[in-house]
Scaffold this motif. Structure first.
Motif: not given
Length: 242
Positions: A93, A183-184, A234
């Motif tokens: 991330f 957005l995963t 997110k």
């Protein structure tokens, strides 16, 4: 480099950053001040007590009775960010800043990224503000807890991330709604600088372009606000999938 303000100094101590010395106002004797002093002493940090006027001369901002002198900010490498994500057993991330030049924006970005669980922030070596005293102050100590990598070429870094299976999203006015985009998973978000936004070539090599809905007369947000909305969307999608 001088770090000042209670939150910034306290978080710097907690992070284990090497502090050469700490200057504390003589009249700083409330409970909060005593906790910071005790934490510093437990780590063997040298403390010098001075009149408030001395601290006023040392820094131009609000020091709240505390100044810490540290070596220059220590940047990491992209591999360090990826390794940190692996250690946490989470998909990467990452936030990539394309030409953010305002230290207040960078400080705010680091703060929101640390709060949202971003594994690291990437900034370009040129045409970008570095992590300085103002950035650390504005981040309220978050700069001591989040990894920041400084790279020579943003576009090459994006291509490297894509090869590693990280999906790269560009935040821009002309894109699909971020609230309708998955957005995963492993993801990096490119946030543009003040005024110019994300560079055209950088935008073109991203996997997808996402936008935030605009309902007012102004059609853009500053970098730190846009970053906050993006990373928390997110995070929301990640939590929803649990």
């Amino acid at each position: 480099m001088k770090i000042y303000g209670r939150n910034a100094v306290s978080e710097t101590i907690k992070s284990g950053t090497t502090i050469d010395r700490m200057v504390v106002a003589k009249d700083a004797d409330d409970a909060g001040a005593k906790r910071i002093i005790a934490s510093a002493l437990s780590r063997g940090i040298k403390i010098f007590y001075r009149d408030k006027e001395y601290l006023d001369r040392e820094v131009s901002g609000k020091h709240q009775g505390f100044i810490a002198e540290i070596t220059d900010f220590k940047y990491c490498e992209l591999d360090d960010i990826l390794q940190y994500a692996k250690q946490k057993e989470e998909p990467p991330f990452i936030v990539i800043l394309d030409g953010v030049e305002d230290p207040h924006n960078l400080g705010s970005v680091l703060r929101v990224c640390e709060c949202a669980g971003v594994h690291g922030v990437i900034i370009p070596r040129h045409r970008s503000v570095s992590v300085n005293e103002t950035v650390i102050k504005v981040s309220s100590g978050a700069a001591a807890h989040i990894k920041v990598a400084k790279v020579v070429n943003i576009n090459e870094t994006i291509e490297q991330l894509k090869k590693l299976g990280v999906w790269v999203f560009c935040a821009d006015m002309n894109g699909e709604s971020i609230y309708e985009t998955d957005l995963t998973g492993a993801a990096a978000f490119v946030i543009g600088g003040e005024g110019s936004g994300v560079k055209r070539l950088t935008k073109n090599i991203c996997d997808r372009v996402v936008s935030l809905p605009m309902r007012g007369e102004i059609n853009s947000l500053n970098a730190s606000v846009a970053c906050g909305v993006v990373v928390y969307e997110k995070l929301r999608q990640n939590l929803k999938g649990l």
